[in-house]
Design an enzyme around this catalytic site. Structure first.
Site, PDB file in Angstrom:
ATOM      1  N   SER A 161       0.704  -0.998  -0.574  1.00  0.00           N
ATOM      2  CA  SER A 161      -0.018   0.040   0.313  1.00  0.00           C
ATOM      3  C   SER A 161       1.000   1.108   0.383  1.00  0.00           C
ATOM      4  CB  SER A 161      -1.244   0.354   0.787  1.00  0.00           C
ATOM      5  OG  SER A 161      -1.526   0.916   1.237  1.00  0.00           O
ATOM      6  N   TYR A 187      -0.361   0.041  10.382  1.00  0.00           N
ATOM      7  CA  TYR A 187      -0.196  -0.512   8.933  1.00  0.00           C
ATOM      8  C   TYR A 187       0.580   0.000   7.993  1.00  0.00           C
ATOM      9  CZ  TYR A 187      -3.611  -0.963   4.426  1.00  0.00           C
ATOM     10  OH  TYR A 187      -3.127  -1.225   3.439  1.00  0.00           O
TER      11      TYR A 187
END
Length: 314
Positions: A161, A187
């Site tokens: 990501s 994350y």
């Protein structure tokens, strides 16, 4: 880390997964897609199945997986869609999946994950996002290495990501035992680990014909964002200079995964980072595109591999 001859394709951020595989024939080739019951996972599986691949949906919820398998068969006519239980946060579940796999594996799509969750920990005390997004997939890939090697020219897709730009792997405190827990930092760290895995796995496994690439699928509204709102996502992007999100459909979001998994345009490429169906370059400050230099640093990649093995040994 530099890459010569970057991969370019005729595709774009608007391309769908089915458009990427159009004209290919994957008959006789086998794929595993983690998180294949929803979101871009099911669209990745659908595109591979549409051109003949045997696809196993590795999912936490087998009932949801079975519904997805029936839907894929209904839309593609391919009935070679299997469902297998897999909980990436449970190493016993990963080991059971590996034990039951038989024969070669041509494509492993490490797609499942969680994003910006409240603080949660595994039974070992590991931070849940790092455990699920990286360590579970690391255990799965290393466990399936013999099957991947048996395929001759296997590919692993490591879904990362742009959030990896938020944090390197903080080796001194991976599990937030000393620093305050921050869901986006956690994350981001896990997504950096996904890129570093691609770098080191390609280096270690190239002689087995295994290549591993990482990618940014784009902003896609799926249950991955169950803990956050569209407004929160847009706010986070604006803070990092990215502006409001360009939302892709799940079919568009799966396109780069399918490209890396199956397209001849990517054959032989390993340890690279893709976005919008193109190999991406290094990130420029103030933007949300490209990879952070720390995410493809070979020393960090080797260190992460060692640390990950230590985790699995307990």
């Amino acid at each position: 880390m530099t890459t010569s001859n970057p991969v370019t394709t005729p595709f774009s951020r608007d391309t769908t997964a089915l458009e990427v595989v159009r004209g290919l024939d994957l008959t006789g080739r086998r794929a595993v897609v983690t998180g294949g019951a929803s979101g871009i996972g099911v669209e990745t599986a659908r595109a591979l199945a549409a051109v003949g691949a045997d696809v196993t949906l590795a999912v936490r919820n087998p009932d949801a997986g079975q519904r997805a398998a029936e839907d894929i068969t209904g839309t593609t006519g391919n009935d070679r869609i299997l469902v297998a239980p897999l909980d990436l946060a449970d190493l016993g579940s990963v080991a059971a999946f590996v034990r039951t796999w038989d024969g070669p594996l041509h494509m492993l799509v490490n797609n499942a994950g969680i994003m910006a969750s409240p603080e949660m920990r595994t039974e070992q005390g590991w931070e849940m996002q790092f455990a699920t997004n990286h360590l579970g997939h690391f255990a799965l890939a290393t466990g399936l290495r013999p099957a991947l090697a048996a395929a001759g020219t296997a590919r692993i897709v490591s879904v990362s990501s742009a959030a990896h730009l938020r944090s390197p792997v903080v080796f001194d405190d991976i599990h937030f035992r000393q620093r305050p827990y921050d869901p986006w930092q956690a994350y981001g760290q896990s997504k950096t680990a996904n890129v570093l895995f691609a770098v080191e796995a390609t280096r270690r496994w190239a002689d087995d014909g295994i290549t591993v690439d990482a990618l940014m699928p784009g902003a896609i509204r799926t249950n991955l964002q169950r803990y956050i709102s569209d407004e929160e996502l847009d706010r986070m992007r604006a803070q990092s200079g990215g502006g409001a999100a360009y939302w892709k459909t799940p079919e568009q979001g799966a396109s780069t995964s399918v490209l890396v998994a199956a397209s001849p345009l990517v054959a032989g490429a390993g340890g690279r980072y893709f976005e919008d169906c193109q190999e991406a370059g290094v990130n420029q400050p103030g933007t949300r595109t490209g990879y952070a230099p720390y995410a493809r640093d070979p020393e960090a990649a080797e260190r992460l591999w060692t640390v990950s093995e230590e985790h699995l040994r307990g």
